[in-house]
Design a protein around this motif. Structure first.
Motif: not given
Ligand SMILES: NC(=O)c1ccc[n+]([C@@H]2O[C@H](COP(=O)([O-])OP(=O)(O)OC[C@H]3O[C@@H](n4cnc5c(N)ncnc54)[C@H](O)[C@@H]3O)[C@@H](O)[C@H]2O)c1
Length: 256
Positions: A21, A24, A158, A186
């Motif tokens: 999702a 990633g 982080k 965001f």
């Molecule tokens: N979306 C944002 O606003 C944002 C902002 C800054 C940083 N990030 C970073 O981007 C990265 C992705 O976040 P996202 O927003 O796409 O979230 P998301 O929830 O869409 O994706 C994260 C994925 O990681 C998987 N996951 C979580 N824990 C797990 C585990 N223990 N084992 C296997 N899979 C696992 C979840 O199932 C999910 O599919 C993260 O590192 C997050 O901190 C996101």
């Protein structure tokens, strides 16, 4: 979703965590559009669905990365695909709590998933990496640079990921493994749709950065793909904000 140049990663094996999702998934799709063979890992079973990626470029590992069995399965699948050249660390966990209310278990879990998973996978990756063009990209956050109430554990994890990025770049540079990070602001993903689907909140979030819009997963994926590519061959230990300019902006001064 993808803005990748065809063939840019031809034949390279790329492990992408959190590939079911959000960011990633976008990273995996972008690298696959450049012809990388993706080893997609996630505890969400949607990781089994390659969606827009050709099936021959998609090997899924369904499991929780804090469990040794998942990690073992991941390297088993990756080693069968060939020599690993790219690792994208994108999984995270967060405990939303004030410092007064945060629990030891919450902090441990946040660091375990958001930081230590990247460290342990990177150590295993380096021993397998293709010496000429290996690259690790860690997905950090703007929270590593500035505090916001309720995010202490996540922000600390982080920031630690960035410290690890620099230490790894130093130690593994001589082994021709580059290690970089992105720091998204965001980004609108399904998980946080309850936030950005509210038009008022969406406008406030957009106005917070100079470009005046929310980030999309593909915005982050493009930056990750650049850092993973040969175009970034002299870049290591760097952090690239992907935040619409948020970190460049000071709060407005009150007008008299
Ligand atoms: N979306 C944002 O606003 C944002 C902002 C800054 C940083 N990030 C970073 O981007 C990265 C992705 O976040 P996202 O927003 O796409 O979230 P998301 O929830 O869409 O994706 C994260 C994925 O990681 C998987 N996951 C979580 N824990 C797990 C585990 N223990 N084992 C296997 N899979 C696992 C979840 O199932 C999910 O599919 C993260 O590192 C997050 O901190 C996101």
């Amino acid at each position: 979703m993808s803005r990748e140049q065809p063939g840019r990663f031809d034949g390279r094996v790329a492990v992408v965590t959190g590939a079911a999702a959000g960011i990633g998934r976008a990273c995996a799709a972008t690298l696959a559009a450049g012809a990388a063979h993706i080893i997609a890992v996630d505890r969400d079973e949607r990781v089994n669905d390659p969606m827009t990626v050709p099936e021959r470029l998609w090997s899924a590992v369904h499991g929780d990365l804090t469990l040794p069995a998942t990690v073992e399965q991941l390297w088993h699948v990756a080693d069968k695909a060939g020599r690993c050249a790219i690792l994208i660390n994108s999984v995270f966990a967060e405990e939303r709590a004030t410092l007064s209310n945060g629990t030891e278990a919450g902090w441990m879990h946040t660091f375990r998933v958001s930081t230590l998973t990247a460290v342990l996978l990177s150590q295993a990756f380096v021993d397998r990496a293709d010496g000429d063009s290996a690259a690790i990209v860690n997905v950090a956050s703007v929270h590593a640079f500035g505090a916001r109430n309720g995010f202490a554990a996540y922000a600390s994890a982080k920031a630690a990921l960035l410290a690890f990025t620099r230490a790894a770049a130093l130690e593994w540079g001589p082994r021709h493994v580059r290690v970089n990070a992105v720091a998204p602001g965001f980004v609108a993903v399904e998980r946080n749709a309850h936030v950005w689907k509210d038009p008022h909140v969406r406008e406030q979030l957009a106005r917070a950065n100079p470009l005046g819009r929310l980030g999309a997963p593909a915005d982050v994926a493009s930056a990750v793909a650049f850092l993973a590519s040969d175009e970034a061959s002299f870049i290591t230990g760097a952090v690239l904000p992907v935040d619409g300019g948020l970190l460049a902006k000071l709060p407005e001064e009150p007008s008299p």
